[in-house]
Design a protein around this motif. Structure first.
Motif, PDB file in Angstrom:
ATOM      1  N   ASP A 175       0.841  -1.196   0.000  1.00 41.11           N
ATOM      2  CA  ASP A 175       0.000   0.000   0.000  1.00 41.11           C
ATOM      3  C   ASP A 175       0.883   1.256   0.000  1.00 41.11           C
ATOM      4  O   ASP A 175       1.296   1.727   1.054  1.00 41.11           O
ATOM      5  N   ALA A 177       0.211   4.400  -0.561  1.00 41.61           N
ATOM      6  CA  ALA A 177      -0.350   5.581   0.107  1.00 41.61           C
ATOM      7  C   ALA A 177      -0.176   5.479   1.615  1.00 41.61           C
ATOM      8  O   ALA A 177       0.167   6.455   2.284  1.00 41.61           O
ATOM      9  N   LEU A 178      -0.386   4.267   2.141  1.00 43.50           N
ATOM     10  CA  LEU A 178      -0.233   4.076   3.582  1.00 43.50           C
ATOM     11  C   LEU A 178       1.219   4.286   3.993  1.00 43.50           C
ATOM     12  O   LEU A 178       1.507   4.862   5.041  1.00 43.50           O
ATOM     13  N   LEU A 179       2.144   3.837   3.140  1.00 43.98           N
ATOM     14  CA  LEU A 179       3.556   4.039   3.443  1.00 43.98           C
ATOM     15  C   LEU A 179       3.857   5.530   3.523  1.00 43.98           C
ATOM     16  O   LEU A 179       4.581   5.993   4.401  1.00 43.98           O
ATOM     17  N   ASP A 180       3.279   6.282   2.617  1.00 45.00           N
ATOM     18  CA  ASP A 180       3.455   7.728   2.613  1.00 45.00           C
ATOM     19  C   ASP A 180       2.933   8.308   3.931  1.00 45.00           C
ATOM     20  O   ASP A 180       3.557   9.182   4.534  1.00 45.00           O
ATOM     21  N   LEU A 181       1.800   7.769   4.388  1.00 44.20           N
ATOM     22  CA  LEU A 181       1.210   8.272   5.630  1.00 44.20           C
ATOM     23  C   LEU A 181       2.025   7.900   6.858  1.00 44.20           C
ATOM     24  O   LEU A 181       1.943   8.555   7.890  1.00 44.20           O
ATOM     25  N   SER A 185       8.761   8.118   2.111  1.00 43.97           N
ATOM     26  CA  SER A 185       8.348   8.516   0.777  1.00 43.97           C
ATOM     27  C   SER A 185       8.349   7.306  -0.149  1.00 43.97           C
ATOM     28  O   SER A 185       9.382   6.666  -0.330  1.00 43.97           O
ATOM     29  N   THR A 648      -6.061  19.191 -13.298  1.00 41.30           N
ATOM     30  CA  THR A 648      -6.792  17.987 -12.908  1.00 41.30           C
ATOM     31  C   THR A 648      -5.877  16.813 -13.077  1.00 41.30           C
ATOM     32  O   THR A 648      -5.030  16.793 -13.958  1.00 41.30           O
ATOM     33  N   ARG A 649      -6.018  15.827 -12.213  1.00 39.33           N
ATOM     34  CA  ARG A 649      -5.155  14.663 -12.311  1.00 39.33           C
ATOM     35  C   ARG A 649      -5.966  13.473 -12.765  1.00 39.33           C
ATOM     36  O   ARG A 649      -7.015  13.247 -12.271  1.00 39.33           O
TER      37      ARG A 649
ATOM     38  N   GLY B  13     -10.100  13.592 -10.534  1.00 40.62           N
ATOM     39  CA  GLY B  13     -10.317  13.745 -11.970  1.00 40.62           C
ATOM     40  C   GLY B  13     -11.045  15.047 -12.224  1.00 40.62           C
ATOM     41  O   GLY B  13     -10.676  16.095 -11.714  1.00 40.62           O
ATOM     42  N   LEU B  51      -2.502  13.474   1.006  1.00 45.60           N
ATOM     43  CA  LEU B  51      -2.690  12.381   0.037  1.00 45.60           C
ATOM     44  C   LEU B  51      -3.308  12.911  -1.241  1.00 45.60           C
ATOM     45  O   LEU B  51      -3.118  12.357  -2.321  1.00 45.60           O
ATOM     46  N   PRO B  71       2.491  13.544   1.900  1.00 44.08           N
ATOM     47  CA  PRO B  71       2.148  12.999   3.214  1.00 44.08           C
ATOM     48  C   PRO B  71       3.365  12.781   4.113  1.00 44.08           C
ATOM     49  O   PRO B  71       3.321  13.118   5.292  1.00 44.08           O
ATOM     50  N   HIS B  72       4.462  12.223   3.536  1.00 48.83           N
ATOM     51  CA  HIS B  72       5.571  11.906   4.439  1.00 48.83           C
ATOM     52  C   HIS B  72       6.236  13.162   4.984  1.00 48.83           C
ATOM     53  O   HIS B  72       6.789  13.153   6.077  1.00 48.83           O
ATOM     54  N   VAL B  75       4.035  14.095   7.862  1.00 55.16           N
ATOM     55  CA  VAL B  75       4.259  13.220   9.017  1.00 55.16           C
ATOM     56  C   VAL B  75       5.392  13.791   9.851  1.00 55.16           C
ATOM     57  O   VAL B  75       5.320  13.844  11.081  1.00 55.16           O
ATOM     58  N   HIS B  81      -2.351  10.495  10.032  1.00 52.23           N
ATOM     59  CA  HIS B  81      -3.653  10.206   9.427  1.00 52.23           C
ATOM     60  C   HIS B  81      -3.898   8.704   9.542  1.00 52.23           C
ATOM     61  O   HIS B  81      -3.140   7.927   8.964  1.00 52.23           O
ATOM     62  N   PHE B  89      -0.187  -2.763   6.885  1.00 49.49           N
ATOM     63  CA  PHE B  89       0.364  -3.501   5.744  1.00 49.49           C
ATOM     64  C   PHE B  89       0.075  -4.979   5.987  1.00 49.49           C
ATOM     65  O   PHE B  89       0.716  -5.593   6.847  1.00 49.49           O
ATOM     66  N   ARG B 144       0.095   3.948  15.682  1.00 50.71           N
ATOM     67  CA  ARG B 144       0.840   5.016  15.042  1.00 50.71           C
ATOM     68  C   ARG B 144       0.554   6.371  15.683  1.00 50.71           C
ATOM     69  O   ARG B 144       1.428   7.206  15.860  1.00 50.71           O
TER      70      ARG B 144
END
Lengths: 649, 232
Positions: A175, A177-181, A185, A648-649, B13, B51, B71-72, B75, B81, B89, B144
Motif C-alpha cells: 500500500d 499511500a499508507l507508506l506515505d502516511l 516517501s 486535474t489529475r 479527476g 494524500l 504525506p511523508h 508526518v 492520518h 500492511f 501510530r
C-alpha cells in the motif's frame, strides 16, 4: 550419469546468472508495477559498459566491475524510476509499449556505438580448476558465479527481513499511500528498488557475457526471457525463489541441449526452454496467485477528431489520390519497392492497431505471425496452389498458434499475454525458423501472382489489399465485436452486468489480428521471390509496436503514418547508422507516446501554463505597475490576466 | 497544533468533491467532522494529510503554508492520518508494521510504547498483520497515533465494523490521545459518542460546510438534516 555432469555444472552456473537477473526484474516489477521488458537491454548496457571500461579503457576488472555495479547500475535505476512513474498512470498495454520503446532505444544505441556483430569478451574471473566432480573440472569462475548468485539472494532476503528500507519496500508493494502516511516517501523507496534492480541487471549482464566469452547485444537483450522464465517459477513474487527458478531454467536448458543432440528436429529447443517454462507456468499457476501488481488503469476513449468530417473525408480522398499516383511521382522512381513493402505492412499495422488500441491487448510476436503467413505462402505455392488461396492459407495458419497463446494468457491478464507473445515470437525465431517446415537453412521460394511481376502493377494490387484491410478493421470496430471491445475499455463491469463474455471477444480479436498479420506476411514474402528467416527478425515485432504507438490513435493514421515511417523513410535515408538512429528515435518517441497515453503530459504542461499565468499576477504585474507609475498609464501596460487553468489529475 | 483549511476545493479527476471549505482545528482540541455518506469527509482528511492535492485554497499548519506537501513531509511535521479501513500492511508482521510507523533509529522504543498502549499487540509481534482480527488490526493502525507522538491526528471512521467492546477501548484510547495535548480531527459514524468527546463540530453536506460551532449549539435536527438531506 557422468556425461551429464558438465551439463549440470554449466546449467547451474548460467542458472545463477538468470536468477540474479530475475531478482532485479521481480523486485522492480513488484515495487513499481511496471514490468520492464527492457530489463535484458539494461543487462546488455551494463555488459557493454564493462567491456568498454576493461577492454577499451584498460581498467583493472575490479574497478570496472565496481563502476558498472555501483555507478552505472544506480544511475540507470534513477532514470528508470522516473520512467516508471511516467508509465504508472497508463493502462498495462501502454506500460508494455513504453518499456518496449526503451528496449528498442537502448538496443539501437548499443548497436550504434558497438555495431551489431558480437565481440570477444575476455573472461575476467579466474579460470583455474577449483575442484573436479568425477573427472569434470569446475573452474573458479563457475564457483564464484554460483556463490554470487546465492550471496545476492541471501543479501536481498536479509535486507528485506531486517532493514527498515527493505521493510518499507515490502510495504510499498502492499500500500504505497499508507507508506506515505507512515512517513516514508514511496518515491524514495521505489528509487532504491530500481537502483538495486538495475545493479543486479548490470551484474548479470557482465556475468552472462563472461560465461559466453562474447558480447552480443541481441543475445544479451534476450536475457530478459531467461529472467522471466525464472520469474515464472517465482510466480513473479518471491525473490528467493527467483534464484531457484533461474537454476531450474539453466539446468533444464543445458540438459535439453544434451538430450536433443541426437534429434536434429529438436535443435534449438534448449533456447526455447524459458518460454516453455513460462507457458506451463501460465497454465498451472492459479489465477489468484498471478494478480498483476499495481493500480489497474482503464484506457480512456479516444476523443472525437477535432477535424470536421468533410475535411477529414477530403484528406483521406487526397491521400488515396496521392497513393494512386505514387508510381508516377518524380521522387519515387527506384524507391517503388519500398512503397510496395510499406503497402504490405498496412495490413499488419491495422491488425496491430485493432489489437492494441481497440481491445487494449498487446502482441509482441506480430512479426512471428507474419513469418508464419510467408511460410504458408511459400509452401502452398510449392504445392502449386494459386496465389490468392496460398495467401489466405498463410493467414489461416496463424490462427492455431494465436489460439494457443491467447487462451492461457487471457485467463490471466494483459501483462501475461504480452510475456507469452514475446516468448512465442522468440521461440519461433530460435527454434522453428531453421526447420524444414519453416524457412529451413536457406530461403524459401515465393512467387508473385501471374501478371504482377512488374513493381508498378503489383503496387496497385497491394494498394487494393491495403485499402480492403483498412475497411475491414473499420467495419470490425463498428461491429458488435468492436462495440464490446470499446465497452471493455470503458467499463468491464458494465459489460459483465449485461451478460457479455469479455474473454471470448478478446480471443476472437487476437485471432483476427493474427490472421491479418499472416496475410500481410504472405504478401511481404511474395515481393522479392524468396523469403528467409532474417527477414522476420523477432526484434521487428517490438519495433512495429513502437512505431504503431507513435502513429496516432486512429486506424487511418496507423495505416498511413506507420508504414511510411518504418519502410519508406529509411529507404530514402540509406545510411545504416542513420537508420539505427531513426530506430532509436522510434523507441524514444514510443516511450513518450506511452507516457502520454492517458494525456499524462497535460498535467506538467497545464502546471507550466498555470505558473506562467501566475507570473503575470506576480513580479511581472508589479513591474508593469511600476512602468505605469513612471510613464503614466498606457494601453500597452495593461496587465493581462490569463485564465487560471485548474490542474486535474 | 493548529490546522487551518482556507477556502479549500478538491476532487478526483474532473469531479469536484469539496468546495469553499474553511475549517480550523485549534491546538489541543477535538474536532468532530460529521456528514452523510459521500459528503466529502474522507476527501477532506485526505487533503489535510497531503494524500490529495487541493485544486484551490490553502492548508496552514501552525501558521505555516503546507499546501502541496506530500504525506511523508507532513508526518515529519507531526501529522498522523489513520485512514479508512484497516491502515496496516497486511503482508508485513506486526513488528514490521510498527517499525515502519516509528521514526528511524527509534524502532525498539516505539515497539515498546505500542505494546504498552495495546498489550494485545505484544502477543502478536511476529504474526502477519493481515491475519489478525479487525479490532487488532485497527489497534495496530492506531498505535501510530501514539508512538509517533503526533500533534495533529486525523481519524477516519476508526470504529467502523468493530465490536462494541472494542469501540469502547478505542474511544478510551482517543480520550487519552486528546489528554496528551494532541489535536484530533475525528470522522465518526457514532455521532453521539463523537459529540461527547468533541470541543468543536463541523457538519459537512455535499462538499460544503453546513455548520460550524460547539456541540451544544448543534441540535439533533441539524445533524439529521445533514445526514438525510431533509429537515425533520
Amino acid at each position: 550419469m557422468n556425461e551429464y555432469i558438465p551439463y549440470i555444472i554449466f546449467g547451474v552456473t548460467s542458472g545463477a546468472v538468470f536468477g540474479i537477473s530475475a531478482m532485479g526484474l521481480v523486485l522492480t516489477y513488484k515495487t513499481s508495477g511496471v514490468f520492464n521488458i527492457a530489463h535484458g537491454a539494461v543487462c546488455a548496457a551494463g555488459a557493454y559498459v564493462f567491456y568498454s571500461l576493461r577492454q577499451q579503457a584498460d581498467l583493472p576488472w575490479p574497478v570496472a566491475a565496481a563502476l558498472v555495479v555501483c555507478v552505472f547500475g544506480p544511475l540507470m535505476g534513477i532514470v528508470l524510476e522516473r520512467l516508471a512513474v511516467a508509465f504508472s498512470g497508463v493502462p498495462t498495454a501502454f506500460k508494455i509499449v513504453g518499456t518496449v520503446g526503451l528496449l528498442v532505444a537502448l538496443q539501437s544505441l548499443i548497436t550504434l556505438i558497438y555495431g551489431s556483430t558480437s565481440r570477444v569478451f575476455d573472461p575476467f574471473l579466474p579460470q583455474g580448476e577449483a575442484f573436479s566432480v568425477s573427472g569434470t573440472k569446475v573452474n573458479y569462475e563457475q564457483v564464484i558465479i554460483l556463490l554470487l548468485g546465492f550471496a545476492a539472494a541471501g543479501a536481498l532476503v536479509t535486507f528485506f527481513r531486517l532493514s527498515r528500507l527493505g521493510t518499507a519496500m515490502r510495504g510499498v508493494v502492499d500500500d504505497p499511500a499508507l507508506l506515505d502516511l507512515t512517513g516514508d516517501s514511496p518515491t524514495r523507496v521505489r528509487r532504491y528498488a530500481w537502483i538495486i534492480g538495475s545493479s543486479f541487471a548490470a551484474m548479470s549482464g557482465v556475468l552472462f557475457a563472461s560465461t559466453q566469452a562474447q558480447i552480443d547485444v541481441n543475445v544479451l537483450t534476450l536475457l530478459v526471457v531467461q529472467a522471466f522464465g525464472a520469474a515464472t517459477i517465482a510466480r513473479f513474487q518471491s525473490l528467493p525463489l527467483c534464484i531457484v527458478g533461474g537454476i531450474v531454467v539453466g539446468l533444464l536448458q543445458k540438459l535439453v541441449s544434451k538430450e536433443i543432440t541426437a534429434y536434429p528436429d529438436l535443435q534449438g529447443l534448449d533456447l526455447a526452454t524459458p518460454f516453455i517454462v513460462l507457458f506451463i507456468g501460465l497454465l498451472v499457476i492459479p489465477r489468484r496467485k498471478l494478480v498483476e501488481t499495481g493500480r489497474q488503469i482503464r484506457a480512456k476513449a479516444v476523443p472525437p477528431s477535432r477535424v470536421p468530417r468533410p475535411f477529414r473525408a477530403a484528406g483521406y480522398g487526397t491521400t488515396l489520390l496521392v497513393a494512386l499516383a505514387i508510381p508516377q511521382l518524380w521522387f519515387v522512381g527506384a524507391h517503388l519497392p519500398a512503397y510496395n513493402q510499406a503497402l504490405t505492412q498496412v495490413t499488419l499495422f491495422v491488425s496491430l492497431h485493432l489489437l492494441v488500441r481497440t481491445s487494449g491487448q498487446i502482441s509482441l510476436c506480430h512479426f512471428g505471425f507474419a513469418a508464419i503467413g510467408a511460410i504458408g505462402l511459400g509452401h502452398m505455392q510449392g504445392y502449386g496452389m494459386p496465389f490468392a488461396l496460398a495467401v489466405i492459407i498463410g493467414g489461416l495458419l496463424c490462427i492455431p498458434p494465436a489460439l494457443l497463446i491467447a487462451i492461457p494468457a487471457i485467463r490471466l491478464s494483459g501483462l501475461y499475454l504480452a510475456l507469452a507473445t514475446l516468448g512465442f515470437g522468440i521461440m519461433l525465431a530460435q527454434f522453428c525458423y531453421g526447420k524444414s517446415y519453416m524457412f529451413g537453412f536457406g530461403s524459401l521460394a515465393t512467387e508473385r501472382p501471374a501478371g504482377f511481376s512488374d513493381d508498378e502493377t503489383y503496387y496497385y494490387l497491394l494498394l487494393g489489399v491495403a485499402v480492403a484491410s483498412v475497411i475491414a478493421v473499420l467495419v470490425i470496430e463498428r461491429s458488435r465485436l468492436g462495440r464490446v471491445l470499446r465497452g471493455l475499455s470503458d467499463s468491464p463491469v458494465a459489460l459483465q452486468t449485461l451478460g457479455l463474455s469479455v474473454n471470448v471477444a478478446r480471443v476472437i480479436v487476437f485471432c483476427i489480428s493474427g490472421f491479418m498479420a499472416g496475410i500481410s506476411g504472405a504478401l511481404y514474402g511474395s515481393l522479392f521471390g524468396s523469403v528467409s528467416a532474417s527477414t522476420f527478425n523477432y526484434v521487428n515485432s517490438l519495433v512495429i509496436l513502437a512505431v504503431l504507438a507513435i502513429s496516432g490513435r486512429r486506424v487511418m493514421s496507423a495505416a498511413i503514418v506507420a508504414p511510411v515511417l518504418l519502410y519508406v523513410i529509411p529507404n530514402y535515408i540509406g545510411d545504416p547508422d542513420m537508420n539505427t538512429m531513426l530506430q532509436m528515435a522510434f523507441g524514444l518517441a514510443a516511450m513518450f507516446a506511452a507516457a502520454n497515453a492517458q494525456g499524462g503530459w497535460d498535467v506538467p504542461f497545464t502546471r507550466l501554463a498555470e505558473r506562467s499565468s501566475d507570473r503575470l499576477r506576480g513580479p511581472a504585474e508589479a513591474r508593469l505597475r511600476r512602468l505605469e507609475a513612471h510613464d503614466g498609464p498606457s494601453d500597452k501596460a495593461q496587465p493581462v490576466h490569463g485564465p487560471r487553468v485548474p490542474v486535474t489529475r | 497544533m493548529t490546522l487551518v483549511l482556507e477556502n479549500l476545493a478538491a476532487g478526483y479527476g474532473g469531479t469536484t468533491v469539496l468546495r469553499g471549505i474553511n475549517l480550523v482545528v485549534p491546538p489541543s482540541s477535538v474536532v468532530a467532522l460529521l456528514g452523510a455518506n459521500g459528503a466529502g469527509k474522507t476527501t477532506l482528511l485526505r487533503v489535510a494529510s497531503g494524500l490529495l492535492k487541493p485544486s484551490a485554497g490553502r492548508i496552514h499548519l501552525e501558521g505555516r503554508d503546507v499546501t502541496g506537501s506530500s504525506p511523508h513531509q507532513l508526518v515529519r511535521r507531526g501529522v498522523c492520518h489513520v485512514p479508512e479501513g484497516r491502515g496496516v500492511f497486511p503482508s508485513l508482521t506486526v513488528r514490521e508494521n510498527l517499525v515502519l510507523q516509528s521514526v528511524a533509529g527509534n524502532e525498539s522504543d516505539a515497539i515498546a510504547r505500542a505494546v504498552s498502549a495495546f498489550p494485545r499487540l505484544g502477543e502478536r509481534l511476529s504474526q502477519l498483520a493481515g491475519t489478525m482480527s479487525g479490532g487488532e488490526q485497527q489497534m495496530l493502525a492506531l498505535a501510530r497515533a501514539y508512538i509517533q507522538s503526533p500533534r495533529l491526528i486525523l481519524l477516519d471512521e476508526v470504529s467502523m465494523g468493530l465490536a462494541p467492546k472494542i469501540v469502547d477501548e478505542i474511544f478510551e484510547f482517543l480520550a487519552m490521545l486528546a489528554q496528551s495535548g494532541a489535536s484530533l480531527l475525528l470522522v465518526e459514524q457514532y455521532v453521539t459518542r463523537a459529540l461527547e468527546v468533541a470541543d468543536f463540530v463541523y457538519l459537512i453536506n455535499r462538499g460544503e460546510i453546513a455548520f460550524a460551532g460547539e456541540p451544544s449549539e448543534l441540535d439533533a435536527a441539524d445533524v439529521f438534516k445533514a445526514y438525510v438531506g431533509v429537515g425533520l
